[in-house]
Design a protein around this motif. Structure first.
Motif, short mmCIF file in Angstrom:
data_model
loop_
_atom_site.label_atom_id
_atom_site.label_comp_id
_atom_site.label_asym_id
_atom_site.label_seq_id
_atom_site.Cartn_x
_atom_site.Cartn_y
_atom_site.Cartn_z
N SER A 280 0.83 -1.21 0.00
CA SER A 280 0.00 0.00 0.00
C SER A 280 0.86 1.25 0.00
CB SER A 280 -0.93 -0.01 1.22
OG SER A 280 -0.18 0.01 2.42
N TYR A 299 -7.31 5.67 -1.99
CA TYR A 299 -7.60 4.34 -1.48
C TYR A 299 -6.36 3.69 -0.87
CZ TYR A 299 -11.94 4.73 -4.15
OH TYR A 299 -13.15 5.14 -4.65
N ASP A 302 -5.68 5.22 2.46
CA ASP A 302 -6.60 4.70 3.48
C ASP A 302 -6.21 3.28 3.90
OD1 ASP A 302 -7.98 7.06 3.37
OD2 ASP A 302 -9.51 6.31 1.99
N ILE A 303 -5.81 2.47 2.91
CA ILE A 303 -5.39 1.10 3.23
C ILE A 303 -4.16 1.12 4.12
CG2 ILE A 303 -4.44 -1.02 2.25
CD1 ILE A 303 -6.18 -0.52 -0.21
N HIS A 304 -3.20 2.00 3.83
CA HIS A 304 -1.98 2.09 4.62
C HIS A 304 -2.29 2.57 6.04
CE1 HIS A 304 1.88 3.76 6.02
NE2 HIS A 304 2.41 2.74 5.34
N ASP A 305 -3.12 3.60 6.17
CA ASP A 305 -3.47 4.10 7.51
C ASP A 305 -4.23 3.05 8.32
OD1 ASP A 305 -2.26 6.45 6.83
OD2 ASP A 305 -4.13 7.50 6.33
N SER A 306 -5.16 2.37 7.68
CA SER A 306 -5.91 1.33 8.39
C SER A 306 -5.00 0.18 8.78
CB SER A 306 -7.06 0.82 7.50
OG SER A 306 -7.95 1.85 7.18
N GLY A 307 -4.08 -0.17 7.91
CA GLY A 307 -3.14 -1.24 8.24
C GLY A 307 -2.25 -0.86 9.41
N HIS A 309 -3.00 1.25 11.79
CA HIS A 309 -3.83 1.22 13.00
C HIS A 309 -4.02 -0.22 13.48
CE1 HIS A 309 -6.97 2.29 15.86
NE2 HIS A 309 -7.75 1.35 15.30
N LEU A 310 -4.28 -1.12 12.55
CA LEU A 310 -4.47 -2.52 12.91
C LEU A 310 -3.18 -3.14 13.44
CD1 LEU A 310 -6.35 -4.93 13.01
CD2 LEU A 310 -5.76 -5.43 10.63
N GLN A 445 -9.77 7.89 18.69
CA GLN A 445 -9.92 6.45 18.74
C GLN A 445 -8.75 5.83 19.50
OE1 GLN A 445 -10.35 4.95 14.80
NE2 GLN A 445 -12.37 5.87 14.46
#
Length: 513
Positions: A280, A299, A302-307, A309-310, A445
């Protein structure tokens, strides 16, 4: 629909503690009613046996004193009454007392389960009537000159009978009836006013003893009921404790299995995430060319930021799992606490500046080094500062303190000016994934694992953790390290007058306490 869902969830978890207590109370009440229906006195069968047992014990214990009383009355009556009549009366009284004592002995020797309480109750009533009838015969053998003495003896016997038979009311009344009838029979043979007054007073005293026996019976029943309730409570407490211990053991086993599972899943969880983050990031930075559609760049971002965070969440879960499973190994070395805190503050400065927050540092640079795990120490401070930045509103202030404790250890204090935590939610925020209500409304969050991880790491170092907070006054977290983890400073030189300067001791290396 929401109520139905809650009900279904509750059913899946099993009955609540209130329902269990209600069912237990109903079962106890039904058992009590069933025993009362099969009882001879309207009480539970266990109470019937206890009352009969007390009666038998009282009668056995009074056997010898009653024997001596009969002999004393017989000896005193021989002054007025012929010896043959006295001997016949005393033999009857002694035989009745002996039969009563033997019956009570036999009752006490038998097992409670094999006893017929109704049969023994009738036997005791009949035996009590027979023994009192034998004592009442004293008035029949007494001459008119000895009737006053006989009445005095019957008053004593009535008092003794009612006290001994108080736990069996029917036996007490059966024992008083012959004595009262014998006393009233004197009214048929005398017209002397003094004797009539003595008869009335004797009957009145016997009625008083009957009322006193009833009060003693009520007191005995109340004592038995209190003891039964206490025993039932103890039984329930023991059962509840056993259930609680079993549930805690299962919960600990399940939690330990979960922690071991997560601790061994580090590689399996992180490897695919690293691939997602790497690809990503390549797509986000357009390393192999510009995207034909600009939305692809968003996109990928967003995938990199979500990854990320996870990945951070997984790292926190794995760290907490290793701590709970006892698999977090400390790599201890000499660490300067003040420098570590300063580095962590510098790392968080950019994030705090973006929210208009300011840091106020009160750090004692003269502190000796700590024997601790630098990575764990850094994670402790970063988690505390991250929480402070997260929960402090824009324009707020965060105060950092590093210094000595009263016991010679070292401490780190991080205080924010955020919404604070209500007192009833302090336990919630210290639990895994727990967050306060005010924090949920105002903060960013988060996973709710920061403070549990901090406390776990501090516990591994043998330190202390303290959380102070009030609503709308902010939160302060104080982490302390024991004095045993401080590195000793160089010992003072002992320069006395009798020693030459050349004999000064050599400085020794610092060591871990």
């Amino acid at each position: 629909m929401a109520d139905l869902t809650v009900e279904m969830v509750q059913r899946g978890r099993g009955p609540s503690s209130q329902e269990v207590a209600k069912r237990r109370g109903i079962a106890r009440e039904m058992r009590s009613v069933r025993e009362r229906l099969t009882s001879t006195s309207g009480l539970e069968r266990a109470f019937d046996y206890e009352l009969l047992r007390l009666y038998a014990q009282y009668r056995v214990g009074a056997g010898i004193p009653l024997l001596l009383l009969a002999l004393v009355i017989a000896a005193a009556s021989s002054i007025w009454v012929p010896g043959v009549k006295v001997a016949v009366w005393s033999a009857g009284a002694l035989c009745a007392g002996a039969l009563m004592t033997l019956s009570c002995h036999r009752f006490l020797r038998q097992a409670p389960e094999s006893l017929s309480l109704r049969r023994w109750s009738r036997l005791f009533i009949a035996a009590e009537f027979g023994q009192s009838l034998a004592w009442a015969m004293l008035l029949l053998v007494a001459v008119p000159e000895a009737r006053t003495f006989a009445l005095f003896g019957l008053v004593i016997v009535a008092a003794v009978t009612t006290m001994l038979a108080a736990t069996v009311p029917a036996a007490a009344l059966s024992g008083l009836l012959p004595l009262m009838l014998a006393t009233l029979s004197l009214l048929l043979f005398t017209r002397d006013m003094d004797m009539m007054l003595l008869v009335v007073m004797t009957v009145a005293s016997q009625l008083f003893f009957a009322g006193l026996a009833h009060r003693l019976y009520a007191s005995a029943v109340g004592t038995l009921q209190s003891r039964a309730e206490k025993d039932a409570i103890f039984t329930e407490l023991e059962q509840a404790k056993a259930n609680s211990d079993e549930a805690r053991r299962r919960a600990e086993e399940a939690n330990l299995a979960k922690s071991r599972f997560l601790a061994t899943m580090s590689h399996e969880l992180r490897t695919p995430l690293n691939a997602i983050l790497g690809f990503s990031e390549v797509m986000k930075n357009e390393v192999f060319g510009v995207h034909t559609a600009p939305a692809y760049r968003e996109y990928a971002n967003d995938i990199h930021d979500s990854g990320m965070h996870l990945l951070n969440l997984i790292n926190e879960i794995l760290d907490l799992s290793r701590i709970e499973a006892g698999r977090y190994d400390l790599t201890e070395e000499a660490v300067q606490l003040a420098h570590t805190v300063e580095e962590c503050r510098h790392m968080m400065t950019l994030r705090a500046r973006s929210k208009g927050q300011t840091f106020t540092s009160l750090i004692d640079d003269s502190l000796p080094r700590l024997w601790a795990d630098e990575r764990a120490l850094r994670q402790i401070v970063l988690n505390l500062l991250s929480n402070a930045v997260k929960f402090t509103p824009p324009g707020g202030e965060i105060t950092i303190k590093v210094g000595w404790t009263s016991s010679g250890g070292q401490y780190v204090s991080v205080k924010d000016s955020g919404p604070g935590i209500p007192e009833d939610e302090l336990g919630t925020v210290m639990s895994s994934f727990g967050r306060g209500s005010l924090a949920i409304k105002t903060a960013e969050q988060g996973s709710g694992l920061g403070l549990p991880i901090v406390k776990g790491l501090v516990d591994l170092h043998g330190g202390g953790f303290q959380l102070k907070s009030k609503p709308r006054e902010g939160t302060e977290v104080i982490v302390t390290f024991p004095a045993s983890r401080g590195m000793d400073t160089l010992p003072a030189l002992d320069l006395t007058e009798d020693k030459a300067p050349a004999e000064a001791p050599r400085p020794r290396r610092a060591r871990a306490a």
